[in-house]
Design a protein around this motif. Structure first.
Motif, PDB file in Angstrom:
ATOM      1  N   GLU A 193       0.979  -1.190   0.555  1.00 48.68           N
ATOM      2  CA  GLU A 193       0.211   0.237   0.081  1.00 48.68           C
ATOM      3  C   GLU A 193       1.024   1.040  -0.035  1.00 48.68           C
ATOM      4  O   GLU A 193       0.350   1.964  -0.347  1.00 48.68           O
ATOM      5  CB  GLU A 193      -0.726  -0.183   1.047  1.00 48.68           C
ATOM      6  CG  GLU A 193      -2.189   1.070   1.068  1.00 48.68           C
ATOM      7  CD  GLU A 193      -3.149   0.549  -0.140  1.00 48.68           C
ATOM      8  OE1 GLU A 193      -3.643   1.450  -0.863  1.00 48.68           O
ATOM      9  OE2 GLU A 193      -3.411  -1.073  -0.737  1.00 48.68           O
ATOM     10  N   SER A 194       1.458   0.788   0.085  1.00 50.75           N
ATOM     11  CA  SER A 194       2.653   2.139   0.738  1.00 50.75           C
ATOM     12  C   SER A 194       3.470   2.747  -0.120  1.00 50.75           C
ATOM     13  O   SER A 194       4.177   3.837  -1.079  1.00 50.75           O
ATOM     14  CB  SER A 194       4.297   2.356   2.142  1.00 50.75           C
ATOM     15  OG  SER A 194       5.169   0.867   1.266  1.00 50.75           O
ATOM     16  N   ARG A 252       1.442   2.396  -2.893  1.00 49.41           N
ATOM     17  CA  ARG A 252       0.533   3.040  -4.513  1.00 49.41           C
ATOM     18  C   ARG A 252       0.227   4.008  -3.933  1.00 49.41           C
ATOM     19  O   ARG A 252      -0.589   4.543  -4.802  1.00 49.41           O
ATOM     20  CB  ARG A 252      -0.387   1.629  -3.959  1.00 49.41           C
ATOM     21  CG  ARG A 252      -0.431   0.663  -4.355  1.00 49.41           C
ATOM     22  CD  ARG A 252      -1.766  -0.554  -3.329  1.00 49.41           C
ATOM     23  NE  ARG A 252      -1.518  -1.704  -4.222  1.00 49.41           N
ATOM     24  CZ  ARG A 252      -1.125  -2.907  -5.378  1.00 49.41           C
ATOM     25  NH1 ARG A 252      -1.993  -1.953  -5.827  1.00 49.41           N
ATOM     26  NH2 ARG A 252      -1.226  -3.737  -5.814  1.00 49.41           N
ATOM     27  N   CYS A 263      -0.091   4.403  -8.359  1.00 50.39           N
ATOM     28  CA  CYS A 263      -1.284   3.523  -8.191  1.00 50.39           C
ATOM     29  C   CYS A 263      -1.742   3.405  -9.152  1.00 50.39           C
ATOM     30  O   CYS A 263      -1.279   3.448 -10.540  1.00 50.39           O
ATOM     31  CB  CYS A 263      -1.643   4.773  -7.901  1.00 50.39           C
ATOM     32  SG  CYS A 263      -2.116   6.682  -8.728  1.00 50.39           S
TER      33      CYS A 263
END
Length: 441
Positions: free
Chosen positions: A320-321, A323, A331
């Motif tokens: 997640e970090s 994205r 993203c």
């Protein structure tokens, strides 16, 4: 540079004279020297203070010679005690009795530089603002060879803020702020620094320089973008941040990619992939995606397909970090923007349209540049599917739907590529002529 032992200050009243102030800002030394002589300062006195020959001072004052070299400009500033900000330079060492300048003085200088850049760049990338960009870059390269107490928190916060992209702002405004913050880092690297602070500063310089290069690329200034990417890459290397280094090279590969040299782009992108390694990071994913685009434009379908598979695989495994919707993150929207261009170039129009739809749905309404490029990709897909007249109408409407400042650089290049692919027998149609007229305007 240390001031000359024989430094002699320019009469202080001249530094408040609007004509002289403007001459200093534009580095028009003919007007500066002429004003100094009119105020009672001889050419011999100026020569003694600056270390230049009196004959050259006279030639410059008559407009028969010019001064553009950064080291000479710094000698003039130090010899005549002209504050650095008035010449677009960092504050000179003699401007304060202590090693650390007062915070207000630094802020005033930074604000002055920022406003000067914003005004100049808004008028276009002409010689004057490009000279200033070149000077900042030259001081950065010099600073990377040495470096002081730094407000790392403020610089890191500013860098993070820049990483969120345009946010609906004009590219020239974003570039002005990036260059101003980059310039603030340079004098800090020119002072003695603890090792950890120097590493942090060189990393910040790499990030700011890389983002400035991205904007220059988007504005269509290939040569300046290449120069800024080179300094940014050197900064990243010195900081030891391989991920940042890979990101910079991948973004640098997009310069030849978008300006007609796909083989050179592929070589740079492959270098970025090697530095990034196989770990799923935003930089590794970007490098794979750019590699796919380069090979697609070069007609290497096998290599393009392989790179696309790698890009999709890495994108699916990103933590997640990695994205984040920033220039340094990767993203989902950004991934589909890259896929759109690669698949359009490969002629896989159905898959390209799917990526365009995903990217447009995920793009903010303020993402003018990105949305324009996606619409131009869609027009190219229409052309590839045999609907060339509709493609011309769509491309023309896309260009006319955005402000004039967005019809230059990257967007214009994408539209020009579409026009050049139109068969000669269709270029006489009203739709094709309308597209050509819009590009010419």
């Amino acid at each position: 540079m240390e001031p000359s032992a024989s430094a002699r200050a320019l009469p202080r009243r001249l530094l408040r004279d609007p004509i002289v102030v403007h001459a200093l800002q534009t580095r028009s030394f003919d007007a500066v020297f002429a004003a100094a002589k009119a105020a009672g300062m001889s050419f011999n006195a100026i020569a003694g203070a600056t270390g230049l020959k009196a004959e050259r001072i006279s030639l410059v004052a008559r407009g028969e010679s010019r001064i553009t070299a950064l080291d000479i400009i710094e000698r003039i500033a130090d010899g005549l005690r002209i504050p650095g900000a008035m010449l677009g330079l960092a504050a000179r060492s003699w401007e304060s009795d202590t090693d650390a300048e007062p915070q207000t003085a630094r802020e005033d200088e930074s604000m002055h530089r920022r406003e000067l850049l914003r005004t100049s760049l808004a008028a276009g990338l002409t010689a004057a603002p490009l000279n200033h960009l070149t000077d900042v870059l030259a001081r950065a390269d010099h600073a990377l060879a040495g470096a002081g107490p730094a407000d790392l928190g403020r610089l890191e916060a500013a860098t993070e803020q820049h990483s969120y992209g345009y946010g609906g702002r004009a590219p020239t405004d974003v570039l002005a702020d990036l260059i101003a913050d980059f310039a603030d880092v340079v004098p800090l690297l020119q002072r003695s620094q603890p090792a950890a602070a120097r590493i942090a500063l060189t990393r910040i310089m790499g990030q700011l320089g890389g983002m400035a290069a991205v904007v220059l690329h988007d504005l269509g200034n290939r040569r300046e973008a290449d120069s800024w990417f080179a300094t940014a890459a050197r900064s990243a290397q010195e900081s030891g941040d391989r991920t940042l280094h890979a990101w910079i090279l991948a973004r640098k590969a997009m310069v030849p990619l978008n300006f007609g040299a796909p083989h050179a782009a592929a070589a740079l992108a492959e270098q970025a992939r090697h530095i990034a390694g196989t770990r799923p990071t935003a930089a590794a994913t970007l490098a794979a995606a750019v590699t796919a685009r380069a090979y697609a434009l070069a007609g290497r379908r096998d290599k393009a397909d392989a790179a696309l598979r790698d890009a999709d695989h890495l994108a699916g495994k990103l933590p997640e970090s990695e994205r984040a919707d920033t220039w340094f993150g990767h993203c989902e929207q950004k991934h589909h923007v890259h896929l759109s261009h690669a698949l359009t170039a490969l002629g896989e129009t159905h898959r390209a349209r799917e990526s365009q739809a995903h990217a447009l749905a995920l793009s903010a309404p303020t993402s003018t540049l990105t949305r324009t490029l996606l619409r131009l990709d869609a027009a190219t897909c229409q052309h590839r599917d045999g609907h060339t007249i509709d493609a011309c109408h769509a491309a023309t409407a896309t260009l006319l739907d955005v402000p004039a400042r967005y019809r230059t650089g990257l967007t214009r290049r994408r539209a020009v590529d579409l026009y050049r692919s139109i068969p000669a027998d269709l270029r006489t149609t009203s739709a094709a002529r309308s597209l050509a007229d819009t590009l010419a305007a």
